[in-house]
Motif scaffolding. Structure first.
Motif, mmCIF file in Angstrom:
data_model
loop_
_atom_site.group_PDB
_atom_site.id
_atom_site.type_symbol
_atom_site.label_atom_id
_atom_site.label_comp_id
_atom_site.label_asym_id
_atom_site.label_seq_id
_atom_site.Cartn_x
_atom_site.Cartn_y
_atom_site.Cartn_z
ATOM 1 N N GLU A 197 -25.172 13.931 18.101
ATOM 2 C CA GLU A 197 -25.850 14.862 17.452
ATOM 3 C C GLU A 197 -25.676 14.964 15.786
ATOM 4 O O GLU A 197 -24.621 14.203 15.636
ATOM 5 C CB GLU A 197 -25.218 16.271 17.774
ATOM 6 N N ASN A 198 -26.456 15.201 15.196
ATOM 7 C CA ASN A 198 -26.507 15.823 13.870
ATOM 8 C C ASN A 198 -26.715 17.159 13.346
ATOM 9 O O ASN A 198 -27.979 17.462 13.301
ATOM 10 C CB ASN A 198 -27.198 14.728 12.752
ATOM 11 N N ALA A 199 -25.716 18.021 13.679
ATOM 12 C CA ALA A 199 -26.070 19.341 13.849
ATOM 13 C C ALA A 199 -24.987 20.283 12.940
ATOM 14 O O ALA A 199 -23.829 19.801 12.825
ATOM 15 C CB ALA A 199 -26.013 19.970 15.241
ATOM 16 N N LYS A 200 -25.620 21.213 12.410
ATOM 17 C CA LYS A 200 -24.741 22.306 11.708
ATOM 18 C C LYS A 200 -24.568 23.474 12.415
ATOM 19 O O LYS A 200 -25.353 24.022 13.398
ATOM 20 C CB LYS A 200 -25.427 22.541 10.395
ATOM 21 N N GLU A 231 -22.656 24.800 8.000
ATOM 22 C CA GLU A 231 -21.573 23.771 7.659
ATOM 23 C C GLU A 231 -21.806 22.623 8.718
ATOM 24 O O GLU A 231 -22.157 23.039 9.888
ATOM 25 C CB GLU A 231 -20.275 24.491 7.857
ATOM 26 N N THR A 232 -21.903 21.408 8.407
ATOM 27 C CA THR A 232 -21.831 20.455 9.160
ATOM 28 C C THR A 232 -20.983 20.233 10.429
ATOM 29 O O THR A 232 -19.476 20.180 9.985
ATOM 30 C CB THR A 232 -22.167 18.981 8.350
ATOM 31 N N SER A 283 -22.285 12.055 15.764
ATOM 32 C CA SER A 283 -21.058 12.117 16.825
ATOM 33 C C SER A 283 -21.599 13.268 17.889
ATOM 34 O O SER A 283 -22.365 13.796 18.064
ATOM 35 C CB SER A 283 -19.864 12.752 16.283
ATOM 36 N N ASN A 284 -20.766 13.026 19.218
ATOM 37 C CA ASN A 284 -21.099 14.184 20.420
ATOM 38 C C ASN A 284 -19.745 14.832 20.888
ATOM 39 O O ASN A 284 -19.630 15.444 21.781
ATOM 40 C CB ASN A 284 -21.778 13.325 21.535
ATOM 41 N N ILE A 285 -18.741 14.424 19.917
ATOM 42 C CA ILE A 285 -17.467 15.053 20.437
ATOM 43 C C ILE A 285 -16.831 16.064 19.298
ATOM 44 O O ILE A 285 -16.932 15.963 17.996
ATOM 45 C CB ILE A 285 -16.258 13.853 20.388
ATOM 46 N N LEU A 286 -16.352 17.332 20.201
ATOM 47 C CA LEU A 286 -15.719 18.316 19.161
ATOM 48 C C LEU A 286 -14.412 18.571 19.696
ATOM 49 O O LEU A 286 -14.113 19.002 20.878
ATOM 50 C CB LEU A 286 -16.455 19.551 19.371
ATOM 51 N N ASP A 287 -13.443 18.183 19.077
ATOM 52 C CA ASP A 287 -12.125 18.370 19.330
ATOM 53 C C ASP A 287 -11.663 19.624 19.077
ATOM 54 O O ASP A 287 -12.090 20.426 18.059
ATOM 55 C CB ASP A 287 -11.135 17.473 18.392
ATOM 56 N N LEU A 288 -10.905 20.281 20.109
ATOM 57 C CA LEU A 288 -10.741 21.813 19.984
ATOM 58 C C LEU A 288 -9.321 22.108 19.497
ATOM 59 O O LEU A 288 -8.254 21.303 19.448
ATOM 60 C CB LEU A 288 -10.687 22.194 21.452
ATOM 61 N N VAL A 310 -22.007 28.625 15.941
ATOM 62 C CA VAL A 310 -23.442 29.041 16.221
ATOM 63 C C VAL A 310 -24.364 27.843 16.149
ATOM 64 O O VAL A 310 -24.589 27.364 15.098
ATOM 65 C CB VAL A 310 -23.915 30.241 15.796
ATOM 66 N N PHE A 311 -25.055 27.180 17.181
ATOM 67 C CA PHE A 311 -25.776 26.095 16.866
ATOM 68 C C PHE A 311 -27.338 26.326 17.344
ATOM 69 O O PHE A 311 -27.648 27.161 18.590
ATOM 70 C CB PHE A 311 -25.450 24.914 17.889
ATOM 71 N N LYS A 312 -28.234 26.035 16.507
ATOM 72 C CA LYS A 312 -29.687 26.259 16.901
ATOM 73 C C LYS A 312 -30.652 25.020 17.046
ATOM 74 O O LYS A 312 -31.691 25.134 17.664
ATOM 75 C CB LYS A 312 -30.256 26.933 15.631
ATOM 76 N N ASP A 313 -29.948 23.683 16.756
ATOM 77 C CA ASP A 313 -30.692 22.758 16.738
ATOM 78 C C ASP A 313 -29.993 21.446 17.722
ATOM 79 O O ASP A 313 -30.333 20.346 17.343
ATOM 80 C CB ASP A 313 -30.978 22.177 15.189
ATOM 81 N N LEU A 314 -29.341 21.899 18.587
ATOM 82 C CA LEU A 314 -28.930 20.641 19.569
ATOM 83 C C LEU A 314 -29.798 20.195 20.310
ATOM 84 O O LEU A 314 -30.862 20.864 20.655
ATOM 85 C CB LEU A 314 -27.801 21.460 20.226
ATOM 86 N N THR A 315 -29.679 18.880 20.428
ATOM 87 C CA THR A 315 -30.638 18.137 21.292
ATOM 88 C C THR A 315 -29.898 18.155 22.700
ATOM 89 O O THR A 315 -30.611 18.002 23.673
ATOM 90 C CB THR A 315 -30.979 16.478 20.668
ATOM 91 N N SER A 316 -28.770 18.138 22.859
ATOM 92 C CA SER A 316 -27.979 18.154 24.011
ATOM 93 C C SER A 316 -28.325 19.623 24.849
ATOM 94 O O SER A 316 -28.206 20.709 24.338
ATOM 95 C CB SER A 316 -26.482 18.226 23.989
ATOM 96 N N ARG A 317 -28.350 19.190 26.133
ATOM 97 C CA ARG A 317 -28.439 20.628 27.026
ATOM 98 C C ARG A 317 -27.410 20.497 28.097
ATOM 99 O O ARG A 317 -27.262 21.057 29.206
ATOM 100 C CB ARG A 317 -29.929 20.559 27.738
ATOM 101 N N LYS A 318 -26.219 19.593 28.139
ATOM 102 C CA LYS A 318 -25.257 19.528 28.548
ATOM 103 C C LYS A 318 -23.971 19.455 27.644
ATOM 104 O O LYS A 318 -24.059 18.786 26.680
ATOM 105 C CB LYS A 318 -25.270 18.392 29.590
#
Length: 296
Positions: free
Chosen positions: A167-170, A186-187, A192-197, A208-216
């Motif tokens: 993704e390249n998402a804000k 904010e980017t 990347s496709n990993i979000l460390d918690l 809050v994401f509006k433009d993700l290409t992922s659906r999983k």
């Protein structure tokens, strides 16, 4: 409380709000849902209808009249929801319009939510029927909270979310005082496709994401691999949230979004709002798949 069980999973749904409150292994009772500790956040998986998030001043206008709705709408915590149908592997709940609801939402509707247990997956299906003589406007979504960490030998920082695609998402930042979507972004993902918690991730409320290409998106542990995957093909917004002190993470498929700070408060112009014609039916589903390695 209503329950379903097969040889892999057991689920439970509260009558109030028709809220999913347990997902566990049939074999060894490993729990995958947050326990709704009231000292942190006393919910499991609220159902969101007919709005997502907050309205400006908790109100909106329709055909020149003003109405008031609480954050996330009136399904969560609702005591009028009834069990509509039960089969061997499914539970369907129903909420219909009534005089009290018409005062805050001027549309005649039927809202159904179905939980279907299929092997190691729970499907959550939302069905909305327009019973009115005019077009109705609504948003709908989920708010499931998953236990994190799942196992005793882990901590929160051992977990991450892995998205289906690079993704390249804000994130669209929330104004903390009002709960409204600000004009700031904010980017979060840069190829990347990993979000460390970590708990600090939620110091400024939800991502809050509006433009993700992922659906999983999958919840993953450094020590135990993939725990579960949420698939949300029918939903084009996604929220990721937890209380900063909570050992859980919410993966929230949305059709709709909270009001922006510069909203005109007109329901028919609200971002993400769905228009449903008279006598028509709308359906949207998401799935929660528990990885089989945690069920054997």
């Amino acid at each position: 409380m209503y329950t379903l069980q097969n040889n892999k999973l057991k689920i439970a749904v509260k009558k109030i709000g028709a809220e999913l409150c347990e997902v566990s292994s049939t074999k060894h009772n490993t729990q995958f849902m947050w326990d709704a500790n009231p000292e942190v956040w006393g919910s499991y998986a609220p159902n969101l209808f007919p709005i997502i998030g907050a309205l400006k001043d908790d109100s909106y206008t329709f055909e020149g009249a003003s109405y008031t709705l609480p954050k996330h709408g009136f399904v969560r915590h609702n005591q009028d929801i009834k069990l509509h149908k039960q089969t061997e592997n499914s539970l369907t709940f129903k909420l219909s319009y009534n005089d009290a609801l018409l005062e805050m939402y001027p549309f005649k509707f039927e809202f159904y939510i179905s939980y279907t247990l299929i092997d190691n997956t729970i499907e959550i299906l939302h069905t909305i029927k327009n019973c009115d003589t005019k077009t109705m406007y609504f948003s709908v979504g989920g708010h499931p909270a998953f236990k994190c960490p799942v196992y005793n030998n882990e901590n929160y920082n051992d977990y991450s979310l892995e998205f289906e695609h690079v993704e390249n998402a804000k994130r669209h930042l929330i104004e903390m005082e009002t709960g409204l979507i600000s004009n700031k972004t904010e980017t979060v993902f840069n190829n990347s496709n990993i979000l460390d918690l970590n708990h600090e991730l939620f110091d400024r409320d939800a991502l809050v994401f509006k433009d993700l290409t992922s659906r999983k998106v999958s919840l993953k542990s450094k020590n135990h691999g993939t725990i579960l995957t949420v698939s949300y093909q029918d939903f084009n917004y996604l929220g990721i949230w937890a209380k900063p002190t909570g050992n859980y993470v919410c993966i929230e498929p949305w059709l709709g979004i909270a009001d922006s700070v510069n909203t005109n408060q007109k329901l028919i112009e609200k971002e993400g709002i769905i228009a449903l014609q008279t006598d028509k039916t709308f359906k949207a589903a998401y799935q929660i798949e528990i990885e089989n390695t945690h069920l054997i």
